[in-house]
Design an enzyme around this catalytic site. Structure first.
Site, PDB file in Angstrom:
ATOM      1  N   HIS A  22       0.843  -1.205   0.000  1.00 49.81           N
ATOM      2  CA  HIS A  22       0.000   0.000   0.000  1.00 49.81           C
ATOM      3  C   HIS A  22       0.879   1.256   0.000  1.00 49.81           C
ATOM      4  O   HIS A  22       0.607   2.215  -0.725  1.00 49.81           O
ATOM      5  CB  HIS A  22      -0.898   0.035   1.248  1.00 49.81           C
ATOM      6  CG  HIS A  22      -1.937  -1.040   1.320  1.00 49.81           C
ATOM      7  ND1 HIS A  22      -2.055  -1.902   2.377  1.00 49.81           N
ATOM      8  CD2 HIS A  22      -2.924  -1.384   0.449  1.00 49.81           C
ATOM      9  CE1 HIS A  22      -3.070  -2.729   2.176  1.00 49.81           C
ATOM     10  NE2 HIS A  22      -3.613  -2.437   1.007  1.00 49.81           N
ATOM     11  N   LYS A  46     -17.493  -7.135   7.884  1.00 47.02           N
ATOM     12  CA  LYS A  46     -16.216  -7.840   8.022  1.00 47.02           C
ATOM     13  C   LYS A  46     -15.785  -7.897   9.478  1.00 47.02           C
ATOM     14  O   LYS A  46     -16.105  -7.017  10.254  1.00 47.02           O
ATOM     15  CB  LYS A  46     -15.132  -7.110   7.219  1.00 47.02           C
ATOM     16  CG  LYS A  46     -15.019  -7.585   5.786  1.00 47.02           C
ATOM     17  CD  LYS A  46     -13.694  -7.137   5.210  1.00 47.02           C
ATOM     18  CE  LYS A  46     -13.539  -7.553   3.753  1.00 47.02           C
ATOM     19  NZ  LYS A  46     -12.312  -7.012   3.164  1.00 47.02           N
ATOM     20  N   ARG A  95      -1.937  -5.717  -8.556  1.00 48.72           N
ATOM     21  CA  ARG A  95      -0.745  -6.531  -8.319  1.00 48.72           C
ATOM     22  C   ARG A  95      -0.557  -7.578  -9.398  1.00 48.72           C
ATOM     23  O   ARG A  95       0.540  -7.876  -9.820  1.00 48.72           O
ATOM     24  CB  ARG A  95      -0.856  -7.241  -6.968  1.00 48.72           C
ATOM     25  CG  ARG A  95      -0.730  -6.330  -5.789  1.00 48.72           C
ATOM     26  CD  ARG A  95      -1.203  -7.003  -4.544  1.00 48.72           C
ATOM     27  NE  ARG A  95      -2.612  -7.390  -4.698  1.00 48.72           N
ATOM     28  CZ  ARG A  95      -3.370  -7.843  -3.721  1.00 48.72           C
ATOM     29  NH1 ARG A  95      -2.868  -8.017  -2.523  1.00 48.72           N
ATOM     30  NH2 ARG A  95      -4.635  -8.147  -3.928  1.00 48.72           N
ATOM     31  N   SER A 133      -2.817  -7.940   2.730  1.00 48.99           N
ATOM     32  CA  SER A 133      -3.087  -7.847   4.167  1.00 48.99           C
ATOM     33  C   SER A 133      -3.432  -9.223   4.719  1.00 48.99           C
ATOM     34  O   SER A 133      -3.013  -9.593   5.821  1.00 48.99           O
ATOM     35  CB  SER A 133      -4.250  -6.893   4.422  1.00 48.99           C
ATOM     36  OG  SER A 133      -3.963  -5.609   3.932  1.00 48.99           O
TER      37      SER A 133
HETATM   38  O1  PNS Z   1      -8.952  -3.064   0.320  1.00 50.13           O
HETATM   39  P1  PNS Z   1     -10.218  -3.560  -0.328  1.00 50.13           P
HETATM   40  O2  PNS Z   1     -11.027  -4.349   0.662  1.00 50.13           O
HETATM   41  O3  PNS Z   1      -9.955  -4.300  -1.603  1.00 50.13           O
HETATM   42  O4  PNS Z   1     -11.078  -2.236  -0.724  1.00 50.13           O
HETATM   43  C1  PNS Z   1     -12.342  -2.364  -1.309  1.00 50.13           C
HETATM   44  C2  PNS Z   1     -13.068  -1.015  -1.410  1.00 50.13           C
HETATM   45  C3  PNS Z   1     -13.087  -0.312  -0.072  1.00 50.13           C
HETATM   46  C4  PNS Z   1     -12.336  -0.138  -2.418  1.00 50.13           C
HETATM   47  C5  PNS Z   1     -14.507  -1.277  -1.928  1.00 50.13           C
HETATM   48  O5  PNS Z   1     -15.092  -2.279  -1.135  1.00 50.13           O
HETATM   49  C6  PNS Z   1     -15.415  -0.051  -1.890  1.00 50.13           C
HETATM   50  O6  PNS Z   1     -15.185   0.888  -2.607  1.00 50.13           O
HETATM   51  N1  PNS Z   1     -16.447  -0.078  -1.048  1.00 50.13           N
HETATM   52  C7  PNS Z   1     -17.374   1.025  -0.910  1.00 50.13           C
HETATM   53  C8  PNS Z   1     -18.762   0.646  -1.388  1.00 50.13           C
HETATM   54  C9  PNS Z   1     -18.992   1.025  -2.850  1.00 50.13           C
HETATM   55  O7  PNS Z   1     -18.758   2.137  -3.251  1.00 50.13           O
HETATM   56  N2  PNS Z   1     -19.465   0.021  -3.618  1.00 50.13           N
HETATM   57  C10 PNS Z   1     -19.802   0.201  -5.027  1.00 50.13           C
HETATM   58  C11 PNS Z   1     -18.574   0.265  -5.923  1.00 50.13           C
HETATM   59  S1  PNS Z   1     -18.233  -1.244  -6.666  1.00 50.13           S
END
Ligand code: PNS
Length: 176
Positions: A22, A46, A95, A133
């Site tokens: 990150h 989660k 990645r 992570s």
């Molecule tokens: O580190 P992660 O868990 O891969 O991050 C995922 C994240 C936070 C980027 C994604 O879950 C997110 O944007 N969640 C917010 C909800 C949202 O906007 N959903 C619709 C878009 S697909």
């Protein structure tokens, strides 16, 4: 800087915990944007190892003194959050090919939800292409070394939470 205005990107994620992968993406983001907002998703579904508050503190400590990096939390739609803070770009790390499908879906869904917000993908250094992570947590709890994989504050917080797992201390040749 664009039209005299600072450019800002949101770097969203779970960051449970933040890893050197990150950090690599954030450093790359800062070569393109004036400011990066690290946005931690508040996700009640989660079960994280670090609470949102702990993750916030860890990231604040990691970037203490760097005025170009801001830390925040968000819930709800990411594009709404980006719009609210005045960012027109979402940065995500890619990645490997395995990341692509999920990221592609999210980027296109976000574009559909708000076409003014652009998603920019950045590739981390090759050495971080396997880092996640989830694997950091697994390696730590099974006693493996995570020293080069996370900022020092993360390793310290994991030890404070779980104690030093067996085998986590680097073994020395003389056996001491
Ligand atoms: O580190 P992660 O868990 O891969 O991050 C995922 C994240 C936070 C980027 C994604 O879950 C997110 O944007 N969640 C917010 C909800 C949202 O906007 N959903 C619709 C878009 S697909």
């Amino acid at each position: 800087m664009k039209d005299g205005k600072k450019t800002m990107a949101v770097y969203p994620g779970s960051f449970d915990p933040i890893t050197n992968g990150h950090l690599d993406i954030i450093a790359r983001g800062l070569t393109v944007f004036d400011e990066v907002v690290i946005a931690i998703l508040v996700n009640p579904d989660k079960e994280p190892i670090f609470s949102v508050e702990e993750r916030y503190d860890i990231i604040r400590e990691t970037y203490a003194g760097d005025a170009r990096v801001r830390v925040d939390t968000f819930s709800g739609l990411l594009v709404d959050y980006a719009e609210k803070v005045g960012a027109s770009v979402i940065v995500r790390g890619l990645r490997a090919i395995s990341d692509f499908e999920y990221e592609f879906q999210m980027a296109l869904m976000n574009r559909r939800l708000n076409p003014r917000i652009e998603t920019v993908f950045m590739m981390p250094a090759e050495g971080y292409s396997y880092l996640s992570s989830r694997l950091v947590k697994e390696v730590f709890t099974l006693g493996g070394h995570i020293h080069d994989l996370v900022p020092a504050v993360v390793e310290r917080r994991l030890r404070e939470k779980y104690g030093a797992p067996q085998g986590a201390e680097p073994s020395r040749r003389d056996g001491t």
